[in-house]
Each structure stands twice: as structure tokens, then as C-alpha cells.
Write an enzyme that holds these catalytic residues in place. Structure first.
Site, PDB file in Angstrom:
ATOM      1  CB  CYS A   1       2.290  10.218   1.623  1.00  0.00           C
ATOM      2  SG  CYS A   1       0.867  10.988   1.544  1.00  0.00           S
TER       3      CYS A   1
ATOM      4  CG  HIS B   1       7.556   7.578   5.404  1.00  0.00           C
ATOM      5  ND1 HIS B   1       7.445   7.024   4.036  1.00  0.00           N
ATOM      6  CD2 HIS B   1       6.372   7.434   5.925  1.00  0.00           C
ATOM      7  CE1 HIS B   1       6.159   6.533   4.075  1.00  0.00           C
ATOM      8  NE2 HIS B   1       5.424   6.740   5.216  1.00  0.00           N
TER       9      HIS B   1
ATOM     10  NE  ARG C   1      -1.021   2.371   2.947  1.00  0.00           N
ATOM     11  CZ  ARG C   1      -0.465   3.586   3.197  1.00  0.00           C
ATOM     12  NH1 ARG C   1      -0.262   4.734   2.394  1.00  0.00           N
ATOM     13  NH2 ARG C   1       0.192   3.580   4.741  1.00  0.00           N
TER      14      ARG C   1
ATOM     15  CG  ASN D   1       6.786   3.190   5.677  1.00  0.00           C
ATOM     16  OD1 ASN D   1       5.985   3.302   4.848  1.00  0.00           O
ATOM     17  ND2 ASN D   1       6.119   3.369   6.976  1.00  0.00           N
TER      18      ASN D   1
ATOM     19  CG  HIS E   1       3.606   4.602   9.251  1.00  0.00           C
ATOM     20  ND1 HIS E   1       3.128   3.689   8.556  1.00  0.00           N
ATOM     21  CD2 HIS E   1       3.966   5.483   8.324  1.00  0.00           C
ATOM     22  CE1 HIS E   1       2.944   3.776   7.234  1.00  0.00           C
ATOM     23  NE2 HIS E   1       3.531   4.977   7.103  1.00  0.00           N
TER      24      HIS E   1
HETATM   25  P1  HMG Z   1     -12.984  14.820  -1.715  1.00  0.00           P
HETATM   26  O1  HMG Z   1     -12.796  15.197  -3.030  1.00  0.00           O
HETATM   27  O2  HMG Z   1     -12.858  15.800  -0.595  1.00  0.00           O
HETATM   28  O3  HMG Z   1     -14.199  13.949  -1.465  1.00  0.00           O
HETATM   29  O4  HMG Z   1     -11.669  13.713  -1.341  1.00  0.00           O
HETATM   30  P2  HMG Z   1     -15.715  14.183  -1.680  1.00  0.00           P
HETATM   31  O5  HMG Z   1     -16.387  13.515  -0.589  1.00  0.00           O
HETATM   32  O6  HMG Z   1     -16.205  15.543  -1.999  1.00  0.00           O
HETATM   33  O7  HMG Z   1     -15.920  13.227  -3.172  1.00  0.00           O
HETATM   34  C1  HMG Z   1     -15.443  13.739  -4.401  1.00  0.00           C
HETATM   35  C2  HMG Z   1     -15.523  12.674  -5.177  1.00  0.00           C
HETATM   36  O8  HMG Z   1     -14.597  11.680  -4.547  1.00  0.00           O
HETATM   37  C3  HMG Z   1     -16.798  12.018  -5.524  1.00  0.00           C
HETATM   38  O9  HMG Z   1     -16.849  11.419  -6.819  1.00  0.00           O
HETATM   39  C4  HMG Z   1     -16.810  10.836  -4.501  1.00  0.00           C
HETATM   40  O10 HMG Z   1     -17.738   9.835  -4.939  1.00  0.00           O
HETATM   41  C5  HMG Z   1     -15.472  10.450  -4.605  1.00  0.00           C
HETATM   42  P3  HMG Z   1     -17.223  12.204  -7.969  1.00  0.00           P
HETATM   43  O11 HMG Z   1     -18.631  12.603  -7.735  1.00  0.00           O
HETATM   44  O12 HMG Z   1     -16.618  13.279  -7.934  1.00  0.00           O
HETATM   45  O13 HMG Z   1     -17.238  11.227  -8.976  1.00  0.00           O
HETATM   46  N1  HMG Z   1     -15.007   9.677  -3.374  1.00  0.00           N
HETATM   47  C6  HMG Z   1     -14.318   8.561  -3.195  1.00  0.00           C
HETATM   48  N2  HMG Z   1     -14.058   7.611  -4.216  1.00  0.00           N
HETATM   49  C7  HMG Z   1     -13.635   6.293  -3.777  1.00  0.00           C
HETATM   50  N3  HMG Z   1     -13.199   6.021  -2.509  1.00  0.00           N
HETATM   51  C8  HMG Z   1     -13.344   6.827  -1.784  1.00  0.00           C
HETATM   52  C9  HMG Z   1     -14.178   8.151  -1.912  1.00  0.00           C
HETATM   53  N4  HMG Z   1     -14.689   9.066  -1.061  1.00  0.00           N
HETATM   54  C10 HMG Z   1     -15.140  10.054  -2.050  1.00  0.00           C
HETATM   55  N5  HMG Z   1     -13.365   6.514  -0.496  1.00  0.00           N
HETATM   56  C11 HMG Z   1     -10.959  11.826  -0.024  1.00  0.00           C
HETATM   57  C12 HMG Z   1     -11.758  13.168  -0.041  1.00  0.00           C
HETATM   58  C13 HMG Z   1     -10.459  11.572   1.210  1.00  0.00           C
HETATM   59  C14 HMG Z   1     -11.788  10.780  -0.687  1.00  0.00           C
HETATM   60  C15 HMG Z   1      -9.653  12.301  -0.862  1.00  0.00           C
HETATM   61  O14 HMG Z   1      -9.208  13.142  -0.388  1.00  0.00           O
HETATM   62  C16 HMG Z   1      -8.697  10.869  -1.053  1.00  0.00           C
HETATM   63  O15 HMG Z   1      -9.044  10.024  -1.689  1.00  0.00           O
HETATM   64  N6  HMG Z   1      -7.734  11.136  -0.480  1.00  0.00           N
HETATM   65  C17 HMG Z   1      -6.665  10.282  -0.539  1.00  0.00           C
HETATM   66  C18 HMG Z   1      -5.356  10.283   0.149  1.00  0.00           C
HETATM   67  C19 HMG Z   1      -4.610   9.224   0.368  1.00  0.00           C
HETATM   68  O16 HMG Z   1      -4.862   8.047   0.013  1.00  0.00           O
HETATM   69  N7  HMG Z   1      -3.199   9.624   0.498  1.00  0.00           N
HETATM   70  C20 HMG Z   1      -2.358   8.587   0.918  1.00  0.00           C
HETATM   71  C21 HMG Z   1      -2.578   7.680   1.822  1.00  0.00           C
HETATM   72  S1  HMG Z   1      -2.190   8.124   3.574  1.00  0.00           S
HETATM   73  C22 HMG Z   1      -0.586   8.031   3.971  1.00  0.00           C
HETATM   74  O17 HMG Z   1       0.177   7.461   2.833  1.00  0.00           O
HETATM   75  C23 HMG Z   1       0.145   8.356   5.105  1.00  0.00           C
HETATM   76  C24 HMG Z   1       0.114   7.087   5.927  1.00  0.00           C
HETATM   77  O18 HMG Z   1       1.217   6.186   5.191  1.00  0.00           O
HETATM   78  C25 HMG Z   1       0.824   7.403   7.171  1.00  0.00           C
HETATM   79  C26 HMG Z   1       2.007   8.253   7.247  1.00  0.00           C
HETATM   80  O19 HMG Z   1       2.911   7.903   6.423  1.00  0.00           O
HETATM   81  O20 HMG Z   1       2.084   9.291   7.961  1.00  0.00           O
HETATM   82  C27 HMG Z   1      -1.204   6.393   6.255  1.00  0.00           C
HETATM   83 MG    MG Z   2       3.262   6.523   5.334  1.00  0.00          MG
END
Ligand code: HMG
Ligand code: MG
Length: 301
Positions: A240, A209, A15, A249, A207
């Protein structure tokens, strides 16, 4: 200082690793990677995320990955879910363990999940309630726990506040994310100590990096604080997409080599792990960033 005798190692590569690849890695490669990691003795693995495919196209094949997973008993296959939409899709795909992810800074929260920290907590509330009702395990992440790409250094109390909010939601496994790898052991220790004043220490995980080469040292600092849940990414894959400049990481091979040396049990076969690191790196067309994978290449392959 007494170190834990055994830890839980969370493998983040499929992931956190593959979400940051420039291209989309084919689902069959992801599935084989997960299976190979489990073969090494990994029992906790992050397999994909149910986020918007517009935001993270690399994880857009989540349904295919879930459908083809060769699930083995005793192994936790976790997926990230940012909201109810993600939770429902993850459940429909058969997920039994989820990760929710908040941030210690407002700027990172907005860039990563398009809402404030408070809003994210309110979005997670129904997700955690549904998970509890459905018997789904929940892990939380608090990103930028010691440093933020937009706001700089983060005070330990600021991180502790969000950790406490996640805990109060019902999340009893919370990883402190050093998302951009800027932490050093003293900062990690301070963050853990501040959090452990508000939540039980057993709840916390690391966690880290490795952007600045500090992740192993930070892991050791966390171990010395008594933290027993640690994340790593095979071959050091990852980052990320919403954290500029973040690399992967700490490599799982480097972590396991250190833990083996410290006599801390993981149940993971280092030789097979090194083989897996080279296998995925060959698929991606570059060597692993892991020093241990490079050093042990001729002995393991
Ligand atoms: P948004 O645009 O604010 O969401 O995104 P919305 O609710 O306004 O919806 C907009 C559109 O997104 C709509 O579709 C929704 O249906 C769709 P449209 O009508 O435009 O066709 N939507 C979704 N589609 C699929 N799956 C969903 C979903 N939710 C809404 N769950 C949202 C908000 C959170 C969805 C967006 O900002 C997003 O997907 N962000 C992804 C962030 C991400 O994955 N980042 C990387 C992972 S985190 C990380 O790596 C850190 C970690 O490793 C820890 C660390 O290292 O610190 C965990
Ligand atoms: Mg991470």
C-alpha cells in the site's frame, strides 16, 4: 483441526500489486495480466481502483482498464471505491463489484483516505446503499487489522469494532487486512475470534501482506479458524503506497501450492499460475518474490 474443503481465492495483484509499482504499468499489460489470471482459474480479481489519481497515479488508467476488460461469465471483477465520486465513476465504467476500505486505526485512516474512521463509515454509507440498489456486490476491507505503521499493535477489539460497523452498513464480505504484514498466527487468530463474536464467521476473509514472511502461516491460522475467503497477489506483487515499508500480499502461487497440499480446492491451475507470475515479473523487470514460482520455474516454463 478441520479445514475448509474449498475456499474463494481473491486475486489482488492487478490492483494491490500494481498500485505499488514505482512506475505506471501500461493498461494493456494490466488487461493481459487479468486475462491470464482468469485463464488460470481465478474467479475473483481486483482489477483497479477509482481513487484520486493524485493519490495513486498507478491506478489513474482505471477507465481504460475497465473499457478493455475481457469480461467472462462467472468471474467477479472488483474495483476499489473510497467514496461516492469513486462509486459513480466505477459504475459509469461498468463495475459490478466494489471494495470499500476502512482502517482499524485513526492514523492509518487519515494517511490513506484523509478522514477519520467514523467519517469513512459515513462516506461508505451512501456507497453501500447505492450498490445495494444497483445490485452491485460490495466487499469491505479493514486495514491494519493487527498492526499499524503509525500506532503499532492493534487490539483485536479495536478491529472487531470497525468490522462490526462495516457489517452494519450492509457489507457482508469483509477482509481483515494485515497491511504491513506484521501479524503472526496467534494475533490473526485473536483478531478473527474477536470479530466472529460480533459478525458471522462466514463474512470474514484474510488479506495478508507478506512483509515479515508470515502470510502463509497466517493464512493457515485463518483456515483453521474456518475462514474461507483468502486474498493473494500473483508473484507476490504489491503493498500500500500509504503504508511505509509494506510489501506484497502472500504470492498466489505460494498460497495455491499450500492449498493443493492440504487438499483444499481452488480450481486454479498452478502451472499456468507460475507461468503468469513469470510473465508479469518479466514485464516489471525482476523475478517474482514467490518461492514456489522460483522453485517450479524450470518445470513450468
Ligand atoms: P481527499 O483529498 O480528502 O478528497 O481524498 P476530497 O473529497 O477533499 O477531494 C479532493 C480532490 O480529489 C478533488 O479534486 C476531488 O474531485 C478528488 P480536485 O478538486 O482537487 O481536482 N477526488 C477523487 N478523484 C478521483 N476519484 C475519487 C475521488 N474522490 C475525490 N474517488 C480520497 C480522499 C479518498 C479520494 C484520497 O484520499 C484517495 O484517493 N486515497 C487513495 C488511497 C488508496 O487508494 N490507497 C491504496 C488502496 S487501500 C490498500 O491498499 C489497503 C488494502 O489493500 C487492504 C490492506 O492491505 O489492508 C485495500
Ligand atoms: Mg492490501
Amino acid at each position: 483441526m478441520a479445514l475448509p474443503g474449498r475456499i474463494t481465492l481473491w486475486e489482488a495483484g492487478p490492483r494491490d500489486g500494481l498500485q505499488n509499482e514505482p512506475g505506471v504499468v501500461p493498461a494493456d499489460v494490466k488487461i493481459e495480466l487479468i486475462d491470464r489470471l482468469v485463464d488460470c482459474g481465478i474467479t475473483h480479481v481486483e482489477v483497479t481502483s477509482f481513487v484520486s489519481p493524485k493519490w495513486v497515479p498507478q491506478m489513474g488508467d482505471h477507465n481504460e482498464v475497465m473499457a478493455q476488460l475481457k469480461r467472462r461469465p462467472g468471474v467477479t471483477y472488483q474495483v476499489l471505491t473510497p467514496n461516492m465520486k469513486g462509486y459513480e465513476a466505477a459504475r459509469a465504467a461498468g463495475a459490478e463489484a466494489i471494495g470499500i476500505f476502512a482502517a482499524a486505526s485513526e492514523s492509518f485512516s487519515r494517511r490513506n483516505i484523509n478522514c477519520s474512521v467514523e467519517e469513512s463509515i459515513e462516506r461508505f454509507r451512501p456507497v453501500v446503499e447505492a450498490a445495494q440498489r444497483d445490485g452491485v456486490k460490495v466487499r469491505g476491507f479493514v486495514s491494519v487489522a493487527v498492526g499499524c505503521p503509525f500506532e503499532g499493535e492493534i487490539a483485536p477489539q479495536q478491529t472487531a469494532r470497525v468490522v462490526k460497523q462495516m457489517y452494519d452498513l450492509g457489507c457482508h464480505d469483509i477482509a481483515l487486512g494485515d497491511t504491513i504484514g506484521v501479524g503472526t498466527p496467534g494475533k490473526i487468530r485473536a483478531a478473527i475470534e474477536a470479530c466472529a463474536r460480533d459478525v458471522p464467521l462466514e463474512v470474514l476473509g484474510g488479506h495478508f501482506h507478506d512483509t515479515y514472511g508470515q502470510a502463509l502461516a497466517n493464512t493457515l491460522a485463518a483456515l483453521e479458524c474456518g475462514v474461507t475467503r483468502h486474498d493473494a497477489s500473483v508473484a507476490g506483487l504489491g503493498g500500500c503506497p500509504y503504508a511505509p515499508g509494506a510489501t506484497g500480499n502472500v504470492a498466489t502461487e505460494d498460497m495455491v501450492y499450500m492449498l493443493d497440499g492440504l487438499g483444499i480446492e481452488t480450481g486454479i491451475d498452478l502451472k499456468k499460475l507460475v507461468q503468469t507470475a513469470w510473465w508479469i515479473s518479466d514485464r516489471l523487470g525482476r523475478p517474482p518474490v514467490s518461492r514456489v514460482a522460483k522453485a517450479l520455474k524450470s518445470k513450468c516454463l
